[in-house]
Design a protein around this motif. Sequence first.
Motif, short mmCIF file in Angstrom:
data_model
loop_
_atom_site.label_atom_id
_atom_site.label_comp_id
_atom_site.label_asym_id
_atom_site.label_seq_id
_atom_site.Cartn_x
_atom_site.Cartn_y
_atom_site.Cartn_z
N GLY A 197 -16.02 10.13 19.26
CA GLY A 197 -14.67 10.16 19.81
C GLY A 197 -13.87 8.92 19.46
O GLY A 197 -12.70 9.02 19.06
N PHE A 198 -14.48 7.75 19.58
CA PHE A 198 -13.75 6.51 19.26
C PHE A 198 -13.57 6.33 17.75
O PHE A 198 -12.59 5.71 17.32
CB PHE A 198 -14.44 5.31 19.88
CG PHE A 198 -14.08 5.10 21.32
CD1 PHE A 198 -12.88 4.51 21.67
CD2 PHE A 198 -14.92 5.53 22.33
CE1 PHE A 198 -12.53 4.33 22.99
CE2 PHE A 198 -14.57 5.36 23.66
CZ PHE A 198 -13.38 4.75 24.00
N LEU A 199 -14.49 6.85 16.94
CA LEU A 199 -14.27 6.84 15.49
C LEU A 199 -13.03 7.65 15.14
O LEU A 199 -12.17 7.20 14.35
CB LEU A 199 -15.50 7.40 14.77
CG LEU A 199 -16.74 6.49 14.71
CD1 LEU A 199 -17.95 7.28 14.25
CD2 LEU A 199 -16.49 5.29 13.80
N LEU A 200 -12.90 8.83 15.73
CA LEU A 200 -11.74 9.68 15.45
C LEU A 200 -10.45 9.07 16.00
O LEU A 200 -9.39 9.15 15.37
CB LEU A 200 -11.97 11.07 16.05
CG LEU A 200 -13.10 11.89 15.42
CD1 LEU A 200 -13.37 13.15 16.24
CD2 LEU A 200 -12.76 12.26 13.98
N LEU A 201 -10.54 8.46 17.18
CA LEU A 201 -9.35 7.82 17.75
C LEU A 201 -8.85 6.68 16.87
O LEU A 201 -7.64 6.51 16.66
CB LEU A 201 -9.67 7.28 19.16
CG LEU A 201 -9.71 8.30 20.29
CD1 LEU A 201 -10.23 7.65 21.57
CD2 LEU A 201 -8.32 8.88 20.54
#
Length: 1116
Positions: free
Chosen positions: A711-715
């Motif tokens: 999720g934080f990679l995509l964000l």
Amino acid sequence: MEDTPRPQKRSRVPGQDDEGEANKDDGSGGENHERSASEASDQSPSQMELDASPEEDFQENRPQLKRNRNSIHPPHQNLIEVVKGNGNLIPKAVKIWVERYEENPRPATVELLTMLFEACGAKYYIKEELLDETDVDDVVVALVNLARTGEVEDYQSSRKKEFKNFKENLVSFWNNLVLECQNGPLFDKVLFDKCMDYIIALSCTPPRVYRQVATLMGLQLVTSFISVANTLSSQRETTQRQLNAEKKKRADGPRVESLNKRLSDTHDQITTLEEMMRKIFTGLFVHRYRDIDPSIRMSCIQSLGIWILSYPSLFLQDLYLKYLGWTLNDKSAGVRKASLLALQKLYEVDENVPTLSLFTERFSNRMIEMADDADMSVAVCAIGLVKQLLRHQLIPDDDLGPLYDLLIDDPQEIRRAIGELVYDHLIAQKFNSSQSGPKGRDDDTSEIHIFRMLQILREFSTDPILSIYVIDDVWEYMKAMTDWKCIISMLLDQNPRTDSINDEDSTNLIRLLFASIRKAVGERIIPTTDNRKQYHSKAQREMFENNRRDITVAMMKNYPQLLRKFMADKAKVSSLVEIIVHMKLELYSLKRQEQNFKTVLRLIKDAFFKHGEKEALRSCIKAITFCASESKGELQDFSRSKLKDLEDELLSKLTSAVKEVADDNDEYSLLVNLKRLYELQLSKPVLVESMFDEIVTTLRNFRNLDEEVIGFLLLNMLLYVNWSLHSIINSEEVPEASLSSLLSKRDTLFEELSYFLNTREVGESRKHGTQLASRICVILTEAWCLFKKSTFDSVNLKRLGYCPDTTLLDKFWKLCEELLNTSDETDEDDGNKEYIEETNRDAIAIAACKLIDCDAVPKDFLGPEIISHFIMHGTTVADIIKNFITVLRKKEYDMFNIFLESLKRAYHRYVNELSCGHDEFKTSKRLEECRELAARLSGMYIGAARNKHRLEILRIVKEGIEYAFTDVPKKLLFLEAVVLPFASRLPVPDIMDIRREVQKRTVNVKSDEDPSGWRPCFTFLEMLEERCSKNEDFQDEREGAVVRRRRGRPRKQQHETTERKRLFEEQSGSEEDSGSDKEKHDDEDDDEDAPLIETIRSAAKLRASRVAANRERSNA
């Protein structure tokens, strides 16, 4: 004396005597304008009693009377004109009248009584020769008859400019009259007895204007009597002292006899005054304190408070105090407030407290309850009264628990009042000097108060929000909260005279310090729905700047020590770091403290890499970026350098973390650094292309990463693309290489999102919970809105426009549906909940609605799908979708198609569930959801919207009928469940047309073959027929539209054998309606204020209109 109504202004002849004026009558205004007592007595008592029904309360339009406005005060000017005119002339007019009374009492008394009647608004004159024979009953009945015929003017409530001081002047007149008569007529037991008889009788009549004015005069008489009685009491005490001194010299003698006589006379006068007070109290107050008119009740209670306070020898006893206690339950907020204020003044006098002990024991619980009164001003007054009770230690601390709960109440005024109570009672301990606290010298007051505040905050340690509420409530009163040096020394344990504080207290003290600093510089610390910008005066702004200076000076040398001591504590570091945002950074240069500034920045940078929590990271970023933008010269260069160092070090740590994952090490380091990068990118761009490539590589090479890491990679990918687009849009020239690079990164982001969307659909990624799925939905929404086609109109940037295809949009919505149907508590124990507000159901609903609102996707598919979930997921999601519908209507979308399609899809869910046949409960639930959706959507067409959108409703109904008959009888339930609520919104002619159309479709249909299948259709027709037969809009009744009901109180049974009492002896209709909340008749408040005569007339008109309507129907 002038006694007839004057239709035009005219001046009195200065030398004309009263009798000559009384005999004048020009015949205008009819015989009811002037009546003698003998004429009134000719009317039978029973007839008079019937005419003056005790439940009537006349509020009719009355003829407006004009008055003389002579600037010169003639010797015999009409007393009512004096009251209406200049109040400064009242003392002189009263003195002249008293002189006339002493010369000839009879005409003067007639003049005074005429003024009394005219003050009530009635023109009535008692003949001088019949003064002694006139019966009060007959006069009052005649006055009531004048009110019934509308021959009364309400001076007190008039909005005319010439009457604006009428009330004050009337009070002044009677006060001056009592004071002027205190040496004579006051004690002749003739003049004031007669006046009191008429005032008490008028106060018990049905016309409200009579009761208002008579009550005003009666209450003022008691107040004036008390003034005279106090003067006489002082004289009696002086005489008694003189008598005692004289008796010591000689036992007998003319001097002793004279003093004895003076003492006896004074005592007799005081006794007479007290008897007159009791007469008005029993005859007027005990009835009017529960009058139907709140203003009358309030004036009674206000006066009683004054009487008890100014004449406690008579009134300070439970016989009178109980009325203040009873009216604490009055249904009028003004009356309750008046009672509380009166009690506050009583408890302020220490000598009154012993006498109030029994009253306090009886009503103290009610006083405490009123701190949570429905009316905010009453609650604040009640809290002030509780403070008085605490000051005298009349209530135990255990009873204050409910009050402390109000520290977190919504109205700010109540919270502040409770905050003052908490400060006075628990912190400053003003009410109990014996209570122990931390030992210290006089100059340690701040430490003592802060220690006590920390004891209170321990109760709220687990909830920082509640702690902030308590701090905000007490801050205004507790000066120790702005003793910055004291707070800092306590945190650093620099004061050897006080005990060191524990870790919990340190956390609370840092919260207190940060909140107090924000308050001192003018910031709000309590969350509020009012997002309007605060405006401050010049003086306030100067005060805030001075506070900034004081804070900076106090923190400048100690700030590094505080950071070093508490840097490792995640509960403290966020508040501590953010303090620098509220400091005047230029003082570091002026005070030559540059080294301390640099040390603070280094420590903040270290704190950024020491923590991975959202609040700590955001505070560090906010502090460093503030210093980089707001500092000057060398300090600004250093701040920017530290911000760049932070960025470089973060990217280096991120690369190392990726390598650790590649080496099969723990993912924690990667997750923490991704969070840091995310928080940094929220405030500034980090456009390092190698970073983006590294993130993409990590995603593609390690598909089994934890869902929070993914999720934080995509964000971070989304934020990078966002900042890149921002730089291109703001550039004057767009290089082709930059545009191509952005398009490549955008497509890469979409590819990764599509991958996770597809794998979740086919079930390959079920090891991930709902957190990643929520992230995918939100990121897709943000990316589609960011690159929506309508944003890029120029030729060079058209390539950036993007719109998802139908297949992708369908997958997106299926994932949204899955998440909406999943409870927010499902994954309560999974993952990091710091960002829960970004991944819950509300976020999913907002994301889906945002796509339509921004025109990022076609509304025809997604709009109906969203609305079909209107009532399925709780109130918060329902509110979001309701606002979404409002937005669609403002944009003038075709709501007919959107509503109809949403209803079809809700019905389709029911049909699918029915076809499965596995779960009967779930099937009935789907049908109920369908019915409720139709009811909610049709409920939006109310009032004027029904006429405005009539064609829209009609189209929904007709198209719904078409849909229901496409597959009969399987879809006929759609008629009853969905179409019927909309059909009910139409006018009767449209309903009749629809009914005929449906009946045509049922001709030659063999409904007997499937009676249950056709039952919804016949039910639909029956309901339409019922609405047509009523010939009225049925649905408005279901909505709770106002239905006119009989006004006034329920009629009582009349017994002919009951002997009628005279009007002034029986309770008026107002009396029967107590102002107490004990009756719990709140729903009748508005109706009770209406005059009963208006009720009778309106009821008669209503009956007449109904009879006429019935005749028209029968003729038709």
